[in-house]
Write an enzyme that holds these catalytic residues in place. Structure first.
Site, PDB file in Angstrom:
ATOM      1  N   ASP A 188       0.969  -0.749  -0.315  1.00 15.58           N
ATOM      2  CA  ASP A 188      -0.142  -0.302   0.007  1.00 15.58           C
ATOM      3  C   ASP A 188       0.802   1.251  -0.304  1.00 15.58           C
ATOM      4  O   ASP A 188       1.970   1.537   0.667  1.00 15.58           O
ATOM      5  CB  ASP A 188      -1.079   0.214   0.701  1.00 15.58           C
ATOM      6  CG  ASP A 188      -1.878   1.444   1.379  1.00 15.58           C
ATOM      7  OD1 ASP A 188      -2.769   1.350   0.408  1.00 15.58           O
ATOM      8  OD2 ASP A 188      -1.469   1.944   2.245  1.00 15.58           O
ATOM      9  N   GLU A 272      -1.211  -1.342  -5.865  1.00 20.49           N
ATOM     10  CA  GLU A 272      -2.450  -0.600  -6.737  1.00 20.49           C
ATOM     11  C   GLU A 272      -2.506  -0.095  -7.837  1.00 20.49           C
ATOM     12  O   GLU A 272      -1.486   0.302  -7.675  1.00 20.49           O
ATOM     13  CB  GLU A 272      -3.411   0.172  -5.201  1.00 20.49           C
ATOM     14  CG  GLU A 272      -3.663  -0.100  -4.239  1.00 20.49           C
ATOM     15  CD  GLU A 272      -4.026   1.327  -3.241  1.00 20.49           C
ATOM     16  OE1 GLU A 272      -4.919   1.962  -2.916  1.00 20.49           O
ATOM     17  OE2 GLU A 272      -2.929   1.858  -3.040  1.00 20.49           O
ATOM     18  N   ASP A 353      -3.232   1.000   7.296  1.00 17.99           N
ATOM     19  CA  ASP A 353      -2.392   0.415   6.051  1.00 17.99           C
ATOM     20  C   ASP A 353      -1.828  -0.570   6.141  1.00 17.99           C
ATOM     21  O   ASP A 353      -1.922  -1.087   4.505  1.00 17.99           O
ATOM     22  CB  ASP A 353      -1.485   1.924   6.193  1.00 17.99           C
ATOM     23  CG  ASP A 353      -0.858   3.149   5.792  1.00 17.99           C
ATOM     24  OD1 ASP A 353      -1.965   3.618   5.755  1.00 17.99           O
ATOM     25  OD2 ASP A 353       0.012   4.001   6.407  1.00 17.99           O
TER      26      ASP A 353
END
Ligand SMILES: [Zn+2]
Length: 368
Positions: A188, A272, A353
């Site tokens: 992340d 991502e 996170d």
């Protein structure tokens, strides 16, 4: 099984005054040809709704060289000029496919000066590289060796804002995959940390040495005091550019270390889609800086994963990685940006996170 990949090796070099002059002239011609071709394309599209092809741009270049006004284009190697047109063609394909913005004009001040030579425009002999229109080889600092027996296919020469000369040599290289690793990881990206991993580890942002920060602040103050157009100002600008260049080099080194480690240790890496991450996270200067790091991190992960037989999973758009409980899968309605830790109704306590990184991994695996 080993695979053949194209890999660029970048070195500094020190041109002779003649070489520097020839290259500066070539950079100028590359920029001019690129801009003129861009103008033509824009005009053809605006007036006739027509997309120009590479062949048409190339024919236009031939015509320009025949005019008296632009006959100086004949003085430099034609290959970098053709390559500039090829790159523009590619940039437009990306634009029309909505993968990139509209190509922009190259300015002497803002664009990186570079020229690309394909095989017909350089000579490679016993480790010596000689470019077209030059008498002698470039004085390259071989900071690391080229792979044994490597044959360069493309050579790109550039000069950065700090006035340093670089040559990037593209070679085909045989790379053996790493032996399989057992672990999988979700990544992340963030602002306070470069990235948080699903294992709970945080990767710090590339560190800017306090001494660099001090020097940068001093150089920027000095620059602000110089009057526009003066020689002193040009020197002060160069000093600022040199410090930025050193910071960028450190950042790249650090990102190489981090990505090599992630790829070594993990068989599967989930990240991502960055266009989404960009929209989700707030706009700020800190973001602009981390932005550049993320993009670099992501591209290094992608090519290293493919080199070494690892799998990079890219999680789809709008996946609510922060709001989902990675333990029970329940979606929390509200998750303000300042909430760093939270507990789910199921009893799981989360670091924001780490939870997001776990969700990214799970989503990546589910979409596989
Ligand atoms: Zn839960």
């Amino acid at each position: 099984m080993a695979q053949i990949v194209k890999r660029a090796y970048k070195y500094r070099f020190y041109p002779t005054p003649e070489q520097a002059e020839e290259l500066a002239r070539t950079f100028g011609c590359v920029r001019l040809v690129y801009n003129k071709a861009l103008e033509e394309r824009t005009r053809a599209y605006r007036l006739e709704g027509r997309k120009l092809s590479y062949a048409e741009s190339s024919a236009a270049l031939t015509a320009w060289k025949r005019t008296e006004e632009l006959s100086f284009l004949n003085e430099v190697s034609c290959v970098p000029l053709q390559q500039a047109l090829r790159h523009q063609q590619m940039a437009f394909s990306n634009f029309f496919a909505r993968r990139a913005g509209h190509p922009v004009f190259k300015s002497r001040k803002k664009s990186r000066s570079s020229a690309e030579y394909t095989r017909s425009a350089f000579r490679w002999r016993e480790g010596n590289l000689t470019l077209a229109k030059m008498d002698g080889p470039l004085d390259i600092v071989w900071s690391r060796p080229l792979p044994e027996g490597a044959k360069p296919s493309t050579v790109t020469v550039s000069r950065d804002a700090a006035g340093r000369w670089f040559v990037s040599i593209l070679v085909e290289e045989k790379i053996a995959p790493l032996s399989p690793a057992g672990s999988m990881i979700g990544v992340d990206v963030g602002i306070s940390a470069l990235a948080t991993l699903s294992t709970g580890e945080r990767l710090a942002n590339p560190r800017y040495e306090a001494s660099d920060r001090r020097k940068l602040a001093r150089a920027q103050r000095a620059l602000a005091r110089k009057s526009p157009g003066s020689g002193n100002r040009a020197r002060a600008k160069l000093a600022v550019a040199r410090i930025y260049a050193r910071i960028a080099d450190r950042r790249r080194d650090y990102l190489h270390k981090v990505t090599t480690r992630l790829v070594r240790e993990n068989q599967v890496i989930a990240v991502e889609d960055l266009t989404v991450a960009n929209m989700v996270k707030n706009r700020s200067l800190a973001r602009a800086i981390s932005d550049a790091s993320w993009r670099e991190l992501r591209s290094m992960l992608a090519y290293k994963a493919s080199w070494y037989g690892r799998e990079l999973l890219v999680v789809d758009r709008w996946f609510p990685s922060s709001k989902l409980c990675s333990a029970c899968g329940v979606l929390t309605a509200l998750m303000p940006l300042d909430v760093r830790e939270w507990s789910c109704g199921c009893g799981a306590a989360h670091d924001r996170d780490v939870n997001a990184a776990k969700n990214i991994l799970a989503a990546g695996l589910a979409e596989r």
